[in-house]
Design a protein around this motif. Structure first.
Motif, mmCIF file in Angstrom:
data_model
loop_
_atom_site.group_PDB
_atom_site.id
_atom_site.type_symbol
_atom_site.label_atom_id
_atom_site.label_comp_id
_atom_site.label_asym_id
_atom_site.label_seq_id
_atom_site.Cartn_x
_atom_site.Cartn_y
_atom_site.Cartn_z
ATOM 1 N N HIS A 79 25.905 16.737 52.562
ATOM 2 C CA HIS A 79 26.091 17.491 53.906
ATOM 3 C C HIS A 79 24.524 16.978 54.012
ATOM 4 O O HIS A 79 24.513 17.458 55.543
ATOM 5 C CB HIS A 79 26.067 18.905 53.970
ATOM 6 N N ASP A 80 24.083 16.341 53.810
ATOM 7 C CA ASP A 80 22.754 16.202 54.555
ATOM 8 C C ASP A 80 23.047 14.834 55.648
ATOM 9 O O ASP A 80 22.371 14.423 55.604
ATOM 10 C CB ASP A 80 21.434 16.311 53.294
ATOM 11 N N MET A 81 22.592 15.028 56.483
ATOM 12 C CA MET A 81 22.311 14.135 57.521
ATOM 13 C C MET A 81 20.891 13.048 57.817
ATOM 14 O O MET A 81 21.331 11.937 57.815
ATOM 15 C CB MET A 81 23.104 14.159 59.544
ATOM 16 N N ASP A 82 20.460 14.005 57.458
ATOM 17 C CA ASP A 82 18.371 13.129 57.197
ATOM 18 C C ASP A 82 19.056 12.194 56.508
ATOM 19 O O ASP A 82 18.353 10.873 56.322
ATOM 20 C CB ASP A 82 18.221 13.972 56.925
ATOM 21 N N LEU A 83 19.381 12.153 54.838
ATOM 22 C CA LEU A 83 19.059 11.603 54.016
ATOM 23 C C LEU A 83 20.514 10.000 54.237
ATOM 24 O O LEU A 83 20.426 8.860 53.948
ATOM 25 C CB LEU A 83 20.064 12.193 52.442
#
Ligand SMILES: Nc1ncnc2c1ncn2[C@@H]1O[C@H](COP(=O)(O)OP(=O)(O)OP(=O)(O)O)[C@@H](O)[C@H]1O
Ligand SMILES: [Mg+2]
Length: 287
Positions: free
Chosen positions: A206-210
């Motif tokens: 769910h981590d858009m930074d990653l």
């Protein structure tokens, strides 16, 4: 060779005798090599269900898959070696509790290699090395996996799949619940495995930074259906995220905010915090 979905639908039977469509009409090709794929989508969009088809843990209720040349349909087929599929495609579950069942961490990690007929001593060595890769020291080997913290359990379940050394790795939210350092250790490990071996790695997150920082392909599920399959760059430069109830990476949000608040013209498409600083310095030095 790889994992090919052909119009795959999966309906779970529910207690109320109604069925529930968790994935619907998915056609998708993931090749054995080169790919570093993020699978994203809102909660309940079908990501874990899709992942469980990738090593034939679930069968489609309609449509079919080809996994490393094995044709998977609605029913179990005696001619197919599901064991060999699991050697080719290693799946780390979203909830490690479902994956850990031995009395010690060492036995747990050794389980896969032993299952694939690797001799005991070699399996023990593989377990030791895999544990080190996920950032845990040898003192964990003799511990009971059920007494570990959530993050430690997660790492042990990942080590168990790494020890099998599958052709494709599928990891269901491997970094959720980990501290920032733990997240980075794992993401760098996956990237390193991918770069050294060229293996395809699929990560649900769910981590858009990653997603922005690490991946070269993004697949989005929305309400059980495939909604996007392409590069992160194209995705983050479009409005697709909004339509999918997903957020932008913090770097892009920060740059947009700075442009608005400071009335600047920064290039908003920065992948890391270091890139953000570099862009700010670049614009400021030209003023
Ligand atoms: N064993 C099951 N029986 C019935 N319904 C199920 C089962 N597993 C999942 N579902 C339903 O199927 C849908 C998709 O679930 P899935 O776990 O694949 O979503 P997800 O995208 O992985 O969500 P999350 O981000 O919360 O992990 C959900 O609505 C869920 O309630
Ligand atoms: Mg899930």
């Amino acid at each position: 060779m790889g994992i090919y979905f052909n119009e795959v639908t999966h309906e779970y039977a529910s207690y109320s005798k109604k069925t529930y469509k968790a994935i619907h009409n998915i056609t998708l090709k993931i090749e054995k090599d080169h790919e570093f794929v993020a699978l994203v989508g809102h909660t309940g969009s079908g990501k874990s269900t899709l992942a469980k088809h990738m090593n034939a843990l679930l069968f489609p209720t309609s449509g079919s898959l080809d996994i490393f040349g094995n044709h998977i349909t609605q029913k179990r087929d005696k001619k197919i070696s599901y064991n060999s599929i699991r050697k080719n495609v290693g799946l780390v579950f979203q909830f490690p509790e479902y994956q850990l069942f031995e009395e010690t961490v060492e036995r747990d990690i050794m389980f896969g290699p032993l299952n694939f007929k690797i001799p005991e001593e070699e399996a023990r060595l593989l377990a030791k090395n895999a544990l080190k890769l996920v950032g845990l020291d040898e003192s964990y080997l003799k511990r009971n996996p059920f007494n570990l913290s959530g993050g430690e359990k997660k790492r042990v379940s990942i080590a168990g799949i790494l020890a099998i050394n599958p052709e494709i790795l599928v990891l269901d939210e491997p970094t959720s619940g980990l501290d920032p350092e733990g997240k980075n250790i794992l993401m760098n490990l996956f990237k390193e495995i991918h770069e050294k071996t060229n293996k395809t790695i699929i990560i649900i997150t769910h981590d858009m930074d990653l997603v922005y920082q690490y991946f070269n392909r993004v697949i989005i599920l929305k309400d059980s259906e495939l909604s996007y399959d392409g590069t992160p760059d194209k995705l983050f430069k479009s409005d697709i995220l909004m339509d999918n109830h997903l957020d932008y990476p913090n770097t892009i949000k920060t740059m947009k905010y700075l442009n608005k608040e400071l009335n600047k013209n920064f290039n908003i498409y920065q992948k890391t915090a270091a890139d953000v600083i570099k862009e700010i310095k670049r614009v400021m030095s030209n003023e």
